[in-house]
Write a protein that holds these residues in place. Sequence first.
Motif, mmCIF file in Angstrom:
data_model
loop_
_atom_site.group_PDB
_atom_site.id
_atom_site.type_symbol
_atom_site.label_atom_id
_atom_site.label_comp_id
_atom_site.label_asym_id
_atom_site.label_seq_id
_atom_site.Cartn_x
_atom_site.Cartn_y
_atom_site.Cartn_z
ATOM 1 N N HIS A 29 10.283 7.819 140.978
ATOM 2 C CA HIS A 29 10.998 8.970 141.535
ATOM 3 C C HIS A 29 11.587 9.902 140.471
ATOM 4 O O HIS A 29 12.662 10.461 140.660
ATOM 5 N N TYR A 30 10.889 10.089 139.363
ATOM 6 C CA TYR A 30 11.355 11.082 138.401
ATOM 7 C C TYR A 30 10.587 12.383 138.637
ATOM 8 O O TYR A 30 9.439 12.370 139.070
ATOM 9 N N ASP A 31 11.243 13.520 138.329
ATOM 10 C CA ASP A 31 10.558 14.794 138.485
ATOM 11 C C ASP A 31 10.478 15.577 137.170
ATOM 12 O O ASP A 31 9.905 16.659 137.135
ATOM 13 N N GLN A 32 11.063 15.035 136.120
ATOM 14 C CA GLN A 32 10.908 15.634 134.797
ATOM 15 C C GLN A 32 10.842 14.528 133.754
ATOM 16 O O GLN A 32 11.553 13.510 133.867
ATOM 17 N N ARG A 33 10.003 14.726 132.756
ATOM 18 C CA ARG A 33 9.865 13.775 131.643
ATOM 19 C C ARG A 33 9.840 14.590 130.355
ATOM 20 O O ARG A 33 8.943 15.409 130.151
ATOM 21 N N ILE A 34 10.812 14.357 129.482
ATOM 22 C CA ILE A 34 10.939 15.157 128.271
ATOM 23 C C ILE A 34 11.034 14.242 127.048
ATOM 24 O O ILE A 34 11.910 13.382 126.993
ATOM 25 N N PRO A 35 10.165 14.402 126.061
ATOM 26 C CA PRO A 35 10.312 13.635 124.824
ATOM 27 C C PRO A 35 11.431 14.210 123.969
ATOM 28 O O PRO A 35 11.734 15.409 124.036
ATOM 29 N N GLY A 36 12.045 13.356 123.187
ATOM 30 C CA GLY A 36 13.129 13.803 122.314
ATOM 31 C C GLY A 36 13.779 12.612 121.640
ATOM 32 O O GLY A 36 13.165 11.555 121.502
ATOM 33 N N TRP A 37 15.033 12.764 121.245
ATOM 34 C CA TRP A 37 15.659 11.705 120.457
ATOM 35 C C TRP A 37 17.155 11.644 120.705
ATOM 36 O O TRP A 37 17.765 12.572 121.237
ATOM 37 N N VAL A 38 17.717 10.505 120.273
ATOM 38 C CA VAL A 38 19.167 10.339 120.211
ATOM 39 C C VAL A 38 19.510 10.006 118.763
ATOM 40 O O VAL A 38 18.655 9.565 117.983
ATOM 41 N N THR A 39 20.741 10.192 118.401
ATOM 42 C CA THR A 39 21.195 9.896 117.043
ATOM 43 C C THR A 39 22.349 8.894 117.102
ATOM 44 O O THR A 39 22.943 8.655 118.159
ATOM 45 N N GLY A 40 22.646 8.314 115.929
ATOM 46 C CA GLY A 40 23.743 7.361 115.851
ATOM 47 C C GLY A 40 23.335 5.935 116.144
ATOM 48 O O GLY A 40 24.191 5.038 116.195
ATOM 49 N N TYR A 41 22.018 5.705 116.335
ATOM 50 C CA TYR A 41 21.519 4.376 116.665
ATOM 51 C C TYR A 41 20.334 3.992 115.768
ATOM 52 O O TYR A 41 19.705 4.845 115.148
ATOM 53 N N VAL A 42 20.030 2.700 115.767
ATOM 54 C CA VAL A 42 18.845 2.146 115.108
ATOM 55 C C VAL A 42 18.126 1.273 116.129
ATOM 56 O O VAL A 42 18.763 0.495 116.844
ATOM 57 N N PHE A 116 21.147 13.224 124.577
ATOM 58 C CA PHE A 116 19.706 13.231 124.291
ATOM 59 C C PHE A 116 19.301 14.646 123.892
ATOM 60 O O PHE A 116 19.665 15.621 124.545
ATOM 61 N N HIS A 117 18.533 14.759 122.816
ATOM 62 C CA HIS A 117 18.104 16.054 122.293
ATOM 63 C C HIS A 117 16.636 16.280 122.640
ATOM 64 O O HIS A 117 15.759 15.613 122.086
ATOM 65 N N PRO A 118 16.339 17.200 123.548
ATOM 66 C CA PRO A 118 14.939 17.459 123.919
ATOM 67 C C PRO A 118 14.152 18.016 122.740
ATOM 68 O O PRO A 118 14.643 18.860 121.986
ATOM 69 N N PRO A 136 15.372 24.747 134.809
ATOM 70 C CA PRO A 136 15.117 25.591 133.649
ATOM 71 C C PRO A 136 15.078 24.762 132.382
ATOM 72 O O PRO A 136 15.564 23.631 132.352
ATOM 73 N N PRO A 137 14.504 25.296 131.296
ATOM 74 C CA PRO A 137 14.474 24.561 130.023
ATOM 75 C C PRO A 137 15.889 24.306 129.505
ATOM 76 O O PRO A 137 16.787 25.120 129.672
ATOM 77 N N HIS A 138 16.065 23.142 128.887
ATOM 78 C CA HIS A 138 17.342 22.800 128.276
ATOM 79 C C HIS A 138 17.359 23.294 126.835
ATOM 80 O O HIS A 138 16.380 23.166 126.114
ATOM 81 N N HIS A 139 18.497 23.809 126.411
ATOM 82 C CA HIS A 139 18.625 24.286 125.040
ATOM 83 C C HIS A 139 19.644 23.465 124.257
ATOM 84 O O HIS A 139 19.926 23.758 123.097
ATOM 85 N N GLY A 140 20.208 22.462 124.870
ATOM 86 C CA GLY A 140 21.180 21.614 124.201
ATOM 87 C C GLY A 140 20.993 20.169 124.623
ATOM 88 O O GLY A 140 20.094 19.853 125.407
ATOM 89 N N PRO A 141 21.844 19.277 124.131
ATOM 90 C CA PRO A 141 21.706 17.863 124.488
ATOM 91 C C PRO A 141 21.967 17.607 125.966
ATOM 92 O O PRO A 141 22.729 18.319 126.613
ATOM 93 N N ILE A 142 21.330 16.580 126.480
ATOM 94 C CA ILE A 142 21.474 16.174 127.878
ATOM 95 C C ILE A 142 22.192 14.823 127.902
ATOM 96 O O ILE A 142 21.866 13.921 127.125
ATOM 97 N N ARG A 143 23.129 14.676 128.788
ATOM 98 C CA ARG A 143 23.817 13.388 128.933
ATOM 99 C C ARG A 143 22.882 12.423 129.656
ATOM 100 O O ARG A 143 22.480 12.655 130.798
ATOM 101 N N THR A 144 22.520 11.340 128.979
ATOM 102 C CA THR A 144 21.575 10.383 129.550
ATOM 103 C C THR A 144 22.192 8.995 129.632
ATOM 104 O O THR A 144 22.982 8.589 128.774
ATOM 105 N N LEU A 145 21.789 8.276 130.670
ATOM 106 C CA LEU A 145 22.135 6.863 130.789
ATOM 107 C C LEU A 145 21.126 6.068 129.972
ATOM 108 O O LEU A 145 19.928 6.375 129.974
#
Length: 270
Positions: A29-42, A116-118, A136-145
Amino acid sequence: MSVNTTTPAEADEFWLFGYGSLIWKPPPHYDQRIPGWVTGYVRRFWQDHRGTPEAPGRVVTLIERSYWRQLTDHHDSAPERVWGVAYRIAPDRVDEVKEYLDIREINGYTIHYTPFHPAVSSSSPGLDPVDPSVMPPHHGPIRTLVYIGTPDNEQFVGPQDPQALAEHIWRSEGPSGLNRDYLLELEKALDALSPDSGDEHVTDLSNRVRAIASREEEQQKLKQNTGQTDSILRAHTPVNVSPDLLQQHHHEGFRKAGSIDEQEETEKKF
């Protein structure tokens, strides 16, 4: 003072970040899939999750970089960006998906939230075929679980020798399948996200597992060839010959053959 880069509409959305099997096995049940990254983790293969109780397999978890720096890790470098995929879940399906994920990510994983940074806009080509008008397209980080196996849970393993870890992954198997398939699928999925999305930890373990596979294949071939040779010897040996004499004949036969060959070669010279 931090600045909120999300709009009120975006703040009400439910986004999920996948950095392991969720990359290639998405939630429903997802309607968008965006590759990207998070920081502060390994990202590390330091969490028990697959296999059997006697031989639990390894899956990835995220380690806070500040904590990771305090550890002695044989893989002593890690990319600043942990690449993965963010999924937006359809609003009327959020509760259902959360229940599904709680079951899928059970066994040591807990819920966290991270920016999350798209890498691309939601309407860029190459993503899953979804309607770009959904948002619409995101231009900044998205709060992700995100589900993380933290160091204080019982399934957290911590740093391991890379070769020992690769051997463990090679031999572990459980209801979810072969542990090595999880590793190799993760490497493949990460490489497909971006030219910059590789992970040295994942790649090194994958290379070690492939080397183990080659080693096992060579040993199997040697075993088969040895078995075929023994079968030929047994077929041409009288039934009343003892196994010890058969083994002696096996070794001495080659020496005699070598001596005859040498004699024939010597005779040809004169």
